[in-house]
Design an enzyme around this catalytic site. Structure first.
Site, PDB file in Angstrom:
ATOM      1  N   LYS A 124      -9.538  -2.647   8.526  1.00 23.06           N
ATOM      2  CA  LYS A 124      -9.078  -1.369   7.979  1.00 23.06           C
ATOM      3  C   LYS A 124      -9.166  -0.274   9.049  1.00 23.06           C
ATOM      4  O   LYS A 124      -9.890  -0.390  10.034  1.00 23.06           O
ATOM      5  CB  LYS A 124      -9.917  -0.961   6.767  1.00 23.06           C
ATOM      6  CG  LYS A 124     -10.085  -2.048   5.708  1.00 23.06           C
ATOM      7  CD  LYS A 124      -8.758  -2.482   5.118  1.00 23.06           C
ATOM      8  CE  LYS A 124      -8.983  -3.456   3.987  1.00 23.06           C
ATOM      9  NZ  LYS A 124      -8.274  -4.700   4.098  1.00 23.06           N
ATOM     10  N   ASP A 125      -8.437   0.812   8.790  1.00 24.25           N
ATOM     11  CA  ASP A 125      -8.474   1.946   9.700  1.00 24.25           C
ATOM     12  C   ASP A 125      -9.828   2.647   9.635  1.00 24.25           C
ATOM     13  O   ASP A 125     -10.478   2.691   8.577  1.00 24.25           O
ATOM     14  CB  ASP A 125      -7.376   2.942   9.345  1.00 24.25           C
ATOM     15  CG  ASP A 125      -5.987   2.357   9.557  1.00 24.25           C
ATOM     16  OD1 ASP A 125      -5.821   1.590  10.520  1.00 24.25           O
ATOM     17  OD2 ASP A 125      -5.087   2.672   8.761  1.00 24.25           O
ATOM     18  N   LYS A 126     -10.219   3.241  10.747  1.00 21.78           N
ATOM     19  CA  LYS A 126     -11.523   3.912  10.794  1.00 21.78           C
ATOM     20  C   LYS A 126     -11.519   5.195   9.981  1.00 21.78           C
ATOM     21  O   LYS A 126     -12.393   5.390   9.122  1.00 21.78           O
ATOM     22  CB  LYS A 126     -11.911   4.216  12.249  1.00 21.78           C
ATOM     23  CG  LYS A 126     -13.202   5.021  12.358  1.00 21.78           C
ATOM     24  CD  LYS A 126     -13.573   5.330  13.801  1.00 21.78           C
ATOM     25  CE  LYS A 126     -14.849   6.184  13.855  1.00 21.78           C
ATOM     26  NZ  LYS A 126     -15.248   6.481  15.246  1.00 21.78           N
TER      27      LYS A 126
END
Length: 439
Positions: free
Chosen positions: A92-94
């Site tokens: 997932k994106d940070k």
């Protein structure tokens, strides 16, 4: 057609599917503006199950402004175990609030630590660890801040419906995250590996300064490119660039003179990140093929003669149709009508290759596009015949992803689901039409 933003071209995205001007705006002003939750697809046994039969603890973890790989590293370090014993289904994106499953092998539930930016809930046990792709997809809730022309949303949606057979969708590009959000070089490393140039692969990662990173990082990359002085470069590279520093330590120790030295330097990366280099190269090829198909005016929602379609996964829920790539078929001219009917009902999906050793390319005009892209990049399927983790037999991927968003105003918010492997930013780029660095 409307050309893509110039920052998207290096990773193979050349066009928008909609011609209208964008709404503008920004994503991720704050982590809560970008929420993602996995649609889970993994067999979980009760937490009090036999550890001998089910040695993996399964946790549902909510991360806030925390990178998936960083969390896995922190968790394994706190548990004093190898990171290979921590598994997850998708990265997932940070800068987001994300909820997803993780698995950890051979620990007691009481040993799980508290980690900043993470909420950990034990949900059960499993007989194997989570691997990439062990999910149906993701559900998103995303806020667009300060859109300049929010009234264009309806027009863009109508264009996407008209282009793709009456239902909204977008080309299933790989998003910028696949290639490096601020320094898009992951695919360049992969291409050098496929060409057998291990020195080129290492220098593609160590060098290639980006105007979007701090000046000190840019200077360090320029220094190592010019000098190949590994020891002195360690004094230049900041501690936060830990992967670069690990390679430099290895090169300093080995001398950094032979192809084997450079290959050993790449071995300092975790296995999943080394595999990502090859995946990024495959993704570049895929994006270029999809862009060329858009340019050629070929349909995405139905096949033409020579296309390869994948039939639907019979075990996927009706509200979340997925292709079963193991059930693929090349379409001849006499089959296009019936296959178009299957695609209209989400019973089949037009695909393009993620090239590997076992890839069979399409025929007809789609096949001509695929072969032309491979020739331009000087790649062929046999190049993927490498030792693990660089080896890939290849697969195929749907070229169109359907999206049925719920859109609210004040603030402008998009809620939608996507199948595994598809990118929220690829859907939203059609609306914002800004640099991916604003997304």
């Amino acid at each position: 057609m409307r050309p893509a933003h110039e920052d998207e071209v290096p990773y193979g995205i050349d066009w928008y599917a909609s011609d209208s001007a964008g709404i503008g705006g920004r994503l991720r002003d704050q982590p809560e503006d970008f929420r993602v939750r996995e649609r889970e697809r993994f067999a979980i046994e009760p937490v009090d199950g036999d550890p001998g039969d089910y040695p993996w603890i399964v946790c549902r973890v909510t991360l806030e402004n925390t990178d998936t790989n960083d969390f896995a590293r922190d968790l394994s370090n706190r548990l004093s175990i190898s990171r290979e014993r921590v598994g997850w289904a998708g990265t997932k994106d940070k800068r987001a609030i994300s909820t997803q499953l993780f698995s950890v092998r051979g620990i007691d539930t009481e040993a799980l630590p508290s980690i900043g930016g993470a909420s950990i809930e034990v949900v059960g046990r499993a007989g194997r660890g989570l691997g990439f792709g062990d999910l149906l997809g993701n559900e998103f809730e995303i806020v667009v801040r300060e859109p300049e022309a929010p009234d264009r949303v309806a027009d863009i949606t109508a264009e996407l419906e008209a282009r793709f057979g009456g239902r909204a969708g977008v080309p299933n590009f790989f998003g910028h995250q696949r290639f490096g959000s601020y320094r898009s070089i992951t695919h360049e490393v992969g291409l050098e590996i496929l060409r057998g140039d291990w020195e080129g692969a290492v220098m593609a990662y160590l060098g290639n300064p980006s105007a979007h990173e701090p000046e000190g990082s840019q200077a360090a990359r320029e220094f190592v490119t010019e000098t190949r002085d590994w020891g002195a470069a360690l004094d230049e590279f900041p501690n936060r660039l830990r992967y670069e520093r690990s390679m430099l330590h290895e090169l300093q120790e080995s001398g950094g003179e032979t192809s084997a030295d450079y290959r050993d330097a790449l071995e300092t990366f975790p296995e999943n990140l080394r595999r990502l280099f090859i995946h990024a190269a495959q993704s570049l090829v895929f994006n270029r093929i999809v862009s060329r198909r858009l340019e050629a005016g070929l349909p995405f929602h139905e096949p033409v003669a020579g296309d390869v379609v994948a039939f639907a996964d019979e075990d996927a829920p009706a509200d979340f149709p997925l292709p079963d790539i193991d059930r693929a078929q090349r379409v001849n001219a006499s089959q296009t009508t019936i296959m178009a009917s299957h695609c209209e009902r989400d019973r089949a999906f037009v695909t393009a290759p993620l090239v590997g050793t076992e890839t069979e390319l399409a025929e007809g005009e789609p096949g001509e596009i695929e072969r032309a892209v491979l020739e331009e990049l000087e790649i062929e399927p046999a190049d993927f015949d490498l030792p693990d983790p660089y080896h890939s037999t290849g697969t195929r991927r749907a070229i169109l992803v359907r999206v049925d968003p719920t859109i609210e105003r004040d603030p402008l918010t998009f809620e939608f689901g996507l199948p595994k492997g598809s990118y929220a930013t690829v859907f939203l780029r059609e609306y914002l039409k800004v640099s991916p660095r604003e997304m």
